[in-house]
Design a protein around this motif. Structure first.
Motif, mmCIF file in Angstrom:
data_model
loop_
_atom_site.group_PDB
_atom_site.id
_atom_site.type_symbol
_atom_site.label_atom_id
_atom_site.label_comp_id
_atom_site.label_asym_id
_atom_site.label_seq_id
_atom_site.Cartn_x
_atom_site.Cartn_y
_atom_site.Cartn_z
ATOM 1 N N GLY A 1 0.961 -1.045 -0.093
ATOM 2 C CA GLY A 1 0.048 0.184 0.287
ATOM 3 C C GLY A 1 0.793 1.302 -0.092
ATOM 4 O O GLY A 1 0.452 2.231 -0.141
ATOM 5 N N ALA A 2 1.828 1.385 0.946
ATOM 6 C CA ALA A 2 2.936 2.158 0.946
ATOM 7 C C ALA A 2 3.393 2.507 -0.380
ATOM 8 O O ALA A 2 3.466 3.717 -1.192
ATOM 9 C CB ALA A 2 4.285 1.624 1.616
ATOM 10 N N ALA B 1 0.948 4.029 -2.776
ATOM 11 C CA ALA B 1 0.315 5.527 -2.748
ATOM 12 C C ALA B 1 1.852 6.455 -3.431
ATOM 13 O O ALA B 1 1.599 7.120 -3.130
ATOM 14 C CB ALA B 1 0.694 5.738 -1.561
ATOM 15 N N GLY C 1 2.008 9.159 -6.380
ATOM 16 C CA GLY C 1 1.763 10.734 -5.632
ATOM 17 C C GLY C 1 3.169 11.430 -6.622
ATOM 18 O O GLY C 1 3.298 12.201 -6.528
ATOM 19 N N THR D 1 -1.471 -5.471 -2.664
ATOM 20 C CA THR D 1 -2.341 -4.655 -1.498
ATOM 21 C C THR D 1 -3.226 -5.478 -1.626
ATOM 22 O O THR D 1 -3.824 -6.680 -1.015
ATOM 23 C CB THR D 1 -2.443 -3.440 -1.364
ATOM 24 O OG1 THR D 1 -1.378 -3.068 -1.929
ATOM 25 C CG2 THR D 1 -3.496 -2.934 -0.341
#
Length: 413
Positions: free
Chosen positions: A105-106, A109, A113, A191
């Motif tokens: 998940g990190a 993200a 981004g 994920t």
């Protein structure tokens, strides 16, 4: 002798033996969950390797990111294996599944981004590696808890089929996503696919594993001297672990193949994904036919498959066209997976039960933990010389190791 062994793989009895583990309902459910999580993991690995290239990294950077993922396994393998001997495999796997979900998940993200950098990839690879160090031996021993010793060879081989099914699906998904959208979606897939594993783990009906207190007192879980003594003092186990290091280098195509795609064939992410699919397609029959062998693997078979592995890697390294490289990597996938399945089962089934978790921790150190070292060496050699020469060196070193271990792996059965 070789042709007799090959013929024996295609008898009705041998083919029936391949699917013994699948008769157990819990193993079937666990296998489906593993196929899904493996697919997400394979897609994520393709995306990470390609992001290193997109972010301006070279062969050394690719090797470094891989090394960060495997460093905890290399350092902590037998110690964490001791904890797996002591505690519930289910509990360990629940913790590692959640941890790997958070890392995926990190990554998603940060990629969405637009702030992801190579050092972040390395840091998150290290975090993933800590979870994987415990996940690997716990996963293998959970399978034995589900199917029992008599079906273990079938289960190990079927597990390789599942893993390499994911190596076909994962790169195929990654190749499509890299072409039509963004690498971040590979991390989103990774994920989500841990959810089925968590659900299945919570619903498995397992008999409680009672630790052998005397064995644990004699070989404390956090020191594991019994495992080291057994591995070093048993020539066939020691030789198999050395060959597993070679198999890890042959298996780790993420270090050198992206460089071959870019530098030699002027290809892109789709080409790399297709080559990874070819590797996985070859690995499927290799893993499947490994399950048709006898319940107790032969050490001579381990050395034979290691020799074939060396030859296939050299063939791939000297490939002068993409079609030839596709064929070569499919051959590498087949023999590497055949070797891994039989060698894994051989080590597990010849190890005393009280130290089995620790020995499988040593196995994890050898494969895939050793990619910490081999990935950096191969990546550095590829950058300093030529990526094809670096991959050829892997095959040559494997052949020399087979020669050195030949007598120790002479079957006595």
């Amino acid at each position: 002798m070789f042709w007799e062994h090959l013929r024996d793989r295609f008898t009705r009895e041998a083919l029936t033996r391949s699917f013994q583990a699948l008769r157990i309902r819990d193993y079937r459910r666990w296998s489906i969950a593993q196929l899904l999580s493996g697919t997400g993991g394979a897609a994520s690995q393709i995306a990470m390797a390609w992001l290193v290239i997109e972010l301006g990294g070279d062969g050394l950077a690719l090797g470094a990111v891989t090394a960060c993922m495997m460093l905890p396994t290399l350092i902590l393998g037998p110690f964490i294996g001791g904890l797996v001997d002591r505690y519930s495999r289910r509990s360990v796997l629940l913790v590692t599944a959640v941890a790997q979900m958070l890392v995926a998940g990190a990554l998603a993200a940060l990629t969405f981004g637009g702030v992801l950098e190579i050092w972040m990839l390395a840091a998150l690879s290290l975090a993933h590696g800590v979870a994987f160090a415990a996940d690997n031996p716990a996963r293998q021993l959970l399978v034995m808890d589900i199917v029992g010793r008599e079906r273990m060879t079938s289960a190990v081989s079927m597990n390789e089929v599942i893993i390499n099914g994911s190596r076909v699906l994962g790169p195929a998904i990654a190749g499509i996503l890299l072409v039509v959208s963004d690498a971040a979606w590979c991390f989103v897939v990774n994920t989500l696919v841990f959810i089925p594993s968590i659900v299945v783990l919570l619903s498995l009906r397992l008999r409680p594993v009672v630790p052998d207190d005397d064995a644990l007192d004699a070989a404390p879980a956090l020191r594991a001297p019994g495992a080291w003594r057994f591995a070093v003092g048993t020539p066939a186990i020691r030789s198999t672990l050395l060959l597993a290091v070679c198999a890890a280098a042959c298996y780790n195509i993420a270090v050198v193949i992206p460089l071959i795609v870019v530098d030699v064939f002027d290809g892109g992410g789709g080409t790399y994904g297709a080559l990874a699919v070819a590797f996985g397609l070859g690995a499927l029959p290799g893993a499947f036919f490994s399950a048709t062998g006898p319940t107790m693997p032969r050490s001579s078979e381990v050395r034979g498959m290691a020799a074939a592995m060396a030859a296939a890697v050299v063939f791939s390294a000297v490939s002068w066209s993409l079609p030839m490289l596709f064929v070569g990597l499919a051959a590498v996938g087949a023999v590497v997976m055949w070797f891994i399945a039989r060698a894994n089962a051989y080590v597990m089934l010849t190890t005393p039960a009280p130290i089995r978790g620790r020995i499988m921790g040593l196995w994890a150190m050898a494969l895939p933990g050793s990619t910490v070292v081999t990935g950096l060496l191969v990546g550095s050699l590829a950058e300093a010389t030529d990526p094809r020469l670096a991959y050829a060196a892997v095959g040559i070193v494997t052949a020399l190791t087979v020669a050195a271990c030949w007598r120790a792996l002479r079957s006595t059965d």
